[in-house]
Write a protein that holds these residues in place. Structure first.
Motif, PDB file in Angstrom:
ATOM      1  N   LEU A  59      -1.755  17.338  -2.837  1.00 23.13           N
ATOM      2  CA  LEU A  59      -2.211  15.971  -2.599  1.00 23.13           C
ATOM      3  C   LEU A  59      -1.046  14.988  -2.699  1.00 23.13           C
ATOM      4  O   LEU A  59      -0.944  14.041  -1.906  1.00 23.13           O
ATOM      5  N   ALA A  60      -0.158  15.216  -3.649  1.00 22.04           N
ATOM      6  CA  ALA A  60       1.018  14.350  -3.778  1.00 22.04           C
ATOM      7  C   ALA A  60       1.897  14.435  -2.536  1.00 22.04           C
ATOM      8  O   ALA A  60       2.397  13.411  -2.042  1.00 22.04           O
ATOM      9  N   LEU A  61       2.072  15.639  -2.004  1.00 19.17           N
ATOM     10  CA  LEU A  61       2.869  15.790  -0.783  1.00 19.17           C
ATOM     11  C   LEU A  61       2.225  15.038   0.380  1.00 19.17           C
ATOM     12  O   LEU A  61       2.915  14.394   1.183  1.00 19.17           O
ATOM     13  N   GLY A  62       0.887  15.106   0.464  1.00 18.93           N
ATOM     14  CA  GLY A  62       0.203  14.356   1.510  1.00 18.93           C
ATOM     15  C   GLY A  62       0.383  12.854   1.358  1.00 18.93           C
ATOM     16  O   GLY A  62       0.574  12.133   2.348  1.00 18.93           O
ATOM     17  N   LEU A  63       0.345  12.357   0.130  1.00 21.24           N
ATOM     18  CA  LEU A  63       0.533  10.922  -0.102  1.00 21.24           C
ATOM     19  C   LEU A  63       1.952  10.484   0.258  1.00 21.24           C
ATOM     20  O   LEU A  63       2.150   9.410   0.842  1.00 21.24           O
ATOM     21  N   PHE A  64       2.930  11.296  -0.082  1.00 23.01           N
ATOM     22  CA  PHE A  64       4.308  10.955   0.284  1.00 23.01           C
ATOM     23  C   PHE A  64       4.474  10.937   1.807  1.00 23.01           C
ATOM     24  O   PHE A  64       5.185  10.087   2.357  1.00 23.01           O
ATOM     25  N   THR A  65       3.808  11.871   2.477  1.00 21.59           N
ATOM     26  CA  THR A  65       3.891  11.909   3.943  1.00 21.59           C
ATOM     27  C   THR A  65       3.255  10.669   4.556  1.00 21.59           C
ATOM     28  O   THR A  65       3.787  10.083   5.508  1.00 21.59           O
ATOM     29  N   VAL A 120       3.381   5.699  -5.901  1.00 22.23           N
ATOM     30  CA  VAL A 120       3.087   5.741  -7.339  1.00 22.23           C
ATOM     31  C   VAL A 120       2.001   6.769  -7.630  1.00 22.23           C
ATOM     32  O   VAL A 120       2.115   7.579  -8.571  1.00 22.23           O
ATOM     33  N   ALA A 121       0.931   6.754  -6.829  1.00 26.18           N
ATOM     34  CA  ALA A 121      -0.138   7.734  -7.023  1.00 26.18           C
ATOM     35  C   ALA A 121       0.383   9.154  -6.828  1.00 26.18           C
ATOM     36  O   ALA A 121       0.027  10.072  -7.585  1.00 26.18           O
ATOM     37  N   LEU A 164     -10.029   7.910  -7.106  1.00 30.38           N
ATOM     38  CA  LEU A 164     -10.541   6.669  -6.523  1.00 30.38           C
ATOM     39  C   LEU A 164      -9.392   5.719  -6.188  1.00 30.38           C
ATOM     40  O   LEU A 164      -9.384   5.090  -5.118  1.00 30.38           O
ATOM     41  N   PHE A 165      -8.427   5.616  -7.076  1.00 29.93           N
ATOM     42  CA  PHE A 165      -7.246   4.787  -6.814  1.00 29.93           C
ATOM     43  C   PHE A 165      -6.507   5.268  -5.568  1.00 29.93           C
ATOM     44  O   PHE A 165      -6.057   4.470  -4.735  1.00 29.93           O
ATOM     45  N   THR A 166      -6.401   6.583  -5.424  1.00 30.65           N
ATOM     46  CA  THR A 166      -5.737   7.149  -4.250  1.00 30.65           C
ATOM     47  C   THR A 166      -6.500   6.827  -2.971  1.00 30.65           C
ATOM     48  O   THR A 166      -5.907   6.441  -1.952  1.00 30.65           O
ATOM     49  N   ALA A 167      -7.828   6.979  -3.018  1.00 30.15           N
ATOM     50  CA  ALA A 167      -8.638   6.705  -1.825  1.00 30.15           C
ATOM     51  C   ALA A 167      -8.556   5.237  -1.422  1.00 30.15           C
ATOM     52  O   ALA A 167      -8.441   4.911  -0.236  1.00 30.15           O
ATOM     53  N   SER A 171       0.825  -1.209   0.000  1.00 32.07           N
ATOM     54  CA  SER A 171       0.000   0.000   0.000  1.00 32.07           C
ATOM     55  C   SER A 171       0.861   1.261   0.000  1.00 32.07           C
ATOM     56  O   SER A 171       0.515   2.258  -0.646  1.00 32.07           O
ATOM     57  N   ARG A 172       1.992   1.228   0.672  1.00 30.10           N
ATOM     58  CA  ARG A 172       2.880   2.396   0.662  1.00 30.10           C
ATOM     59  C   ARG A 172       3.469   2.618  -0.729  1.00 30.10           C
ATOM     60  O   ARG A 172       3.631   3.764  -1.178  1.00 30.10           O
ATOM     61  N   ILE A 173       3.784   1.527  -1.411  1.00 30.98           N
ATOM     62  CA  ILE A 173       4.283   1.667  -2.786  1.00 30.98           C
ATOM     63  C   ILE A 173       3.203   2.265  -3.684  1.00 30.98           C
ATOM     64  O   ILE A 173       3.477   3.140  -4.523  1.00 30.98           O
ATOM     65  N   LEU A 174       1.964   1.807  -3.511  1.00 29.06           N
ATOM     66  CA  LEU A 174       0.864   2.354  -4.312  1.00 29.06           C
ATOM     67  C   LEU A 174       0.673   3.844  -4.044  1.00 29.06           C
ATOM     68  O   LEU A 174       0.400   4.622  -4.971  1.00 29.06           O
ATOM     69  N   LEU A 175       0.813   4.254  -2.793  1.00 27.10           N
ATOM     70  CA  LEU A 175       0.677   5.673  -2.471  1.00 27.10           C
ATOM     71  C   LEU A 175       1.789   6.492  -3.128  1.00 27.10           C
ATOM     72  O   LEU A 175       1.548   7.608  -3.614  1.00 27.10           O
TER      73      LEU A 175
END
Length: 232
Positions: free
Chosen positions: A148-154, A98-99, A201-204, A92-96
């Motif tokens: 949003l990308a910064l939030g996903l990386f965090t 990538v997103a 949706l993929f991100t959620a 899941s972290r890898i998917l985040l």
């Protein structure tokens, strides 16, 4: 001034090896002048000695130690669950990540498009055919995607923070889904809208999966039981 009950409570605590509410010197000084408390001490000491030498009814055999057997039965299941959660969390972290990279690329592309809408001459004057309003909208859209990308990386770095952002992303997807449905009805839907809806949706889904793997499915079952519980 201390009374007999306080002294006797201190004597009981001393015999049981527990912290005494009174200092030993105070208790001993009271015992020298109180026959009642001395008698209590003698009876308590005698009772403690009798209990210490009482043999069990089964001939003195101690109950078997089942701790190793219990641990041996529980540990394999615990290890399987822990390993499954670790693998799921890593995926899941890898998917985040990538997103997040996709959102970054999209945001940078929008910034480039915004710059092309406001060309500047060599004299520093904005061209007459520029479109600053559309450029401003593109910059806002790029800022949203980069944030949003910064939030996903965090979250990929600290999965415990996923709870603070997953509701925001879910709300964004809900509103965007409503707008896409409206545009579908009006036959004005654009390709980037569908791409954005799918990526959101993929991100959620990736964030929800991260939350489940980090907190465990037991937490989800506990929440479901609380929601389904009937009031007493």
């Amino acid at each position: 001034m201390i009374d007999h009950d306080q002294v006797q409570a201190a004597l009981s605590a001393r015999l049981d090896g527990e912290p005494s509410p009174l200092d030993d010197d105070v208790v001993d000084a009271h015992l020298t002048g109180c026959a009642q408390c001395r008698q209590f001490q003698e009876e308590a000491v005698a009772l403690s000695r009798r209990l210490r030498f009482i043999e069990p009814a089964d001939g003195g055999m101690a109950p078997p130690d089942l701790s190793e057997l219990i641990i041996a039965g529980v540990e394999p299941e615990w290890r399987r669950t822990a390993n499954s959660r670790m693998v799921g969390l890593a995926v899941s972290r890898i998917l985040l990540i990538v997103a997040g990279l996709i959102w970054v690329v999209w945001g940078v592309q929008l910034l480039g498009d915004a710059g092309g809408l406001t060309p500047v001459s060599d004299d520093g004057v904005v061209a007459l055919d520029s479109d600053p309003r559309t450029a401003s909208l593109l910059v806002d859209a790029a800022a949203f995607r980069l944030s949003l990308a910064l939030g996903l990386f965090t979250i990929a770095w600290k999965p415990r923070l996923v709870s603070g952002l997953v509701t925001v992303v879910a709300a964004l997807w809900t509103f965007m889904f409503g707008f896409v449905v409206r545009d579908l009805v009006l036959d004005t839907v654009a390709g980037p809208q569908l791409v954005g809806l799918g990526l959101l949706l993929f991100t959620a889904v990736g964030m929800v999966w991260t939350w489940l793997n980090h907190h465990g499915y037991v937490t989800l079952r506990a929440v479901w039981r609380e929601l389904a519980a009937k009031p007493v």
